[in-house]
Motif scaffolding. Structure first.
Motif, mmCIF file in Angstrom:
data_model
loop_
_atom_site.group_PDB
_atom_site.id
_atom_site.type_symbol
_atom_site.label_atom_id
_atom_site.label_comp_id
_atom_site.label_asym_id
_atom_site.label_seq_id
_atom_site.Cartn_x
_atom_site.Cartn_y
_atom_site.Cartn_z
ATOM 1 N N MET A 32 0.856 -1.185 0.000
ATOM 2 C CA MET A 32 0.000 0.000 0.000
ATOM 3 C C MET A 32 0.887 1.228 0.000
ATOM 4 N N ARG A 33 0.323 2.361 -0.345
ATOM 5 C CA ARG A 33 1.141 3.572 -0.392
ATOM 6 C C ARG A 33 1.680 3.941 0.984
ATOM 7 N N ASP A 34 0.877 3.750 2.014
ATOM 8 C CA ASP A 34 1.291 4.125 3.373
ATOM 9 C C ASP A 34 1.117 2.930 4.310
ATOM 10 N N PRO A 35 2.174 2.165 4.555
ATOM 11 C CA PRO A 35 2.061 0.996 5.431
ATOM 12 C C PRO A 35 1.573 1.334 6.834
ATOM 13 N N ALA A 36 1.746 2.570 7.268
ATOM 14 C CA ALA A 36 1.266 2.964 8.591
ATOM 15 C C ALA A 36 -0.255 2.871 8.686
ATOM 16 N N ALA A 37 -0.913 2.850 7.531
ATOM 17 C CA ALA A 37 -2.376 2.775 7.516
ATOM 18 C C ALA A 37 -2.880 1.337 7.620
ATOM 19 N N SER A 38 -1.983 0.366 7.656
ATOM 20 C CA SER A 38 -2.401 -1.034 7.662
ATOM 21 C C SER A 38 -3.147 -1.401 8.943
ATOM 22 N N THR A 39 -4.251 -2.133 8.772
ATOM 23 C CA THR A 39 -4.983 -2.686 9.919
ATOM 24 C C THR A 39 -4.984 -4.221 9.855
ATOM 25 N N LEU A 40 -4.050 -4.773 9.099
ATOM 26 C CA LEU A 40 -3.958 -6.222 8.984
ATOM 27 C C LEU A 40 -3.409 -6.818 10.273
ATOM 28 N N PRO A 41 -3.797 -8.047 10.598
ATOM 29 C CA PRO A 41 -3.329 -8.677 11.837
ATOM 30 C C PRO A 41 -1.835 -8.980 11.790
ATOM 31 N N VAL A 42 -1.190 -8.883 12.915
ATOM 32 C CA VAL A 42 0.234 -9.219 12.998
ATOM 33 C C VAL A 42 0.405 -10.714 12.763
ATOM 34 N N SER A 43 1.350 -11.069 11.901
ATOM 35 C CA SER A 43 1.588 -12.476 11.588
ATOM 36 C C SER A 43 3.013 -12.635 11.098
ATOM 37 N N ASP A 44 3.631 -13.774 11.437
ATOM 38 C CA ASP A 44 4.978 -14.023 10.935
ATOM 39 C C ASP A 44 4.974 -14.368 9.460
ATOM 40 N N LYS A 45 3.787 -14.541 8.888
ATOM 41 C CA LYS A 45 3.661 -14.801 7.450
ATOM 42 C C LYS A 45 3.255 -13.554 6.666
ATOM 43 N N LEU A 46 3.211 -12.418 7.341
ATOM 44 C CA LEU A 46 2.788 -11.178 6.685
ATOM 45 C C LEU A 46 3.912 -10.161 6.669
#
Length: 251
Positions: A32-46
């Motif tokens: 995404m343009r701004d990773p700070a905007a991510s609301t994806l769950p924390v994962s060692d596969k992400l």
């Protein structure tokens, strides 16, 4: 095959698709343009990486950091609602830069590696507007129709190297959110040419008057993208959502 790079993951279809692949054990590079905007769950596969599909250096850096990519999902896109007469040419270029040229640039960035490995899948996300000539969506529809045609021809080129290319065609998002956004656009002074304002109001009212349950959800799209990525028997162009399926049949 278990590494997927997805563009446009900050919201909507892209975010849900990233979650869908993660839930099935894939390693996901969500961009995404701004990773700070991510609301994806924390994962060692992400991994969440910055990416602007209109910037060649940004593309090169993201693809380099991502490592070998088994599946590319081109989801990043710009929506647009206005008459042709009310759309500045510079805006048309901006829409095509993201929706078409950005897709091409991402494909060109990952294809050398896929060719070397003689495997890979590219899934490009289109729009059900390709099935119906809806008013006020002409420029947006043109960009998605061009991307669809591009993918269909590219698929024939890439099959030679064991690479598949597919198109997923989402239907319309829930009428409530679309309607709220559209009404806000109309309320902005000068958004539509004055001569089109009454027509725009009627058109949007008609779009919102359909069955509120007969719309496409983010889950519908994520599921279709996953099937396109993993099932070689999936049709070249795959509608996602009840309304998109109906439109694809001319209903």
């Amino acid at each position: 095959m278990n590494n997927v790079l997805i563009t446009g993951c900050s919201t909507g279809f892209g975010r849900e698709t990233a979650r869908y692949f993660l839930d099935r054990g894939w390693t996901v590079v969500a961009t995404m343009r701004d990773p700070a905007a991510s609301t994806l769950p924390v994962s060692d596969k992400l991994r969440v990486l910055p990416l602007d599909v209109t910037d060649s250096s940004s593309i090169a850096e993201a693809v380099s950091k991502a490592g070998p990519i088994d599946v590319l999902v081109n989801n990043a896109g710009i929506g647009w609602l206005n008459a042709v007469e009310g759309t500045p040419v510079e805006t048309v270029r901006e829409i095509f830069e993201t929706n078409l040229f950005g897709t091409i640039a991402m494909m060109q960035a990952v294809l050398p590696g896929m060719r070397e490995r003689r495997s890979g899948v590219i899934v490009n996300v289109s729009s059900s507007t390709i099935y119906k000539p809806l008013p006020l969506l002409s420029v947006y529809r043109a960009s998605k129709a061009a991307m669809t045609a591009l993918t269909e021809s590219a698929a024939a080129e890439l099959a030679e190297f064991g690479i598949r290319a597919r198109v997923v065609v989402p239907g319309r998002a829930p009428a409530t959110s679309f309607g709220t956004t559209a009404q806000a656009w109309i309320a902005r002074r000068g958004w539509f040419p004055e001569a089109y304002e009454a027509f725009a109001q009627r058109t949007l009212a008609a779009l919102q008057s359909g069955d509120p349950g007969n719309v496409t959800t983010a889950h519908d799209v994520a599921d279709a993208i996953y099937r396109a990525a993993t099932d070689p028997g999936i049709p070249m162009v795959l509608p996602a959502g009840a309304d998109a399926i109906a439109w694809s049949k001319g209903e």
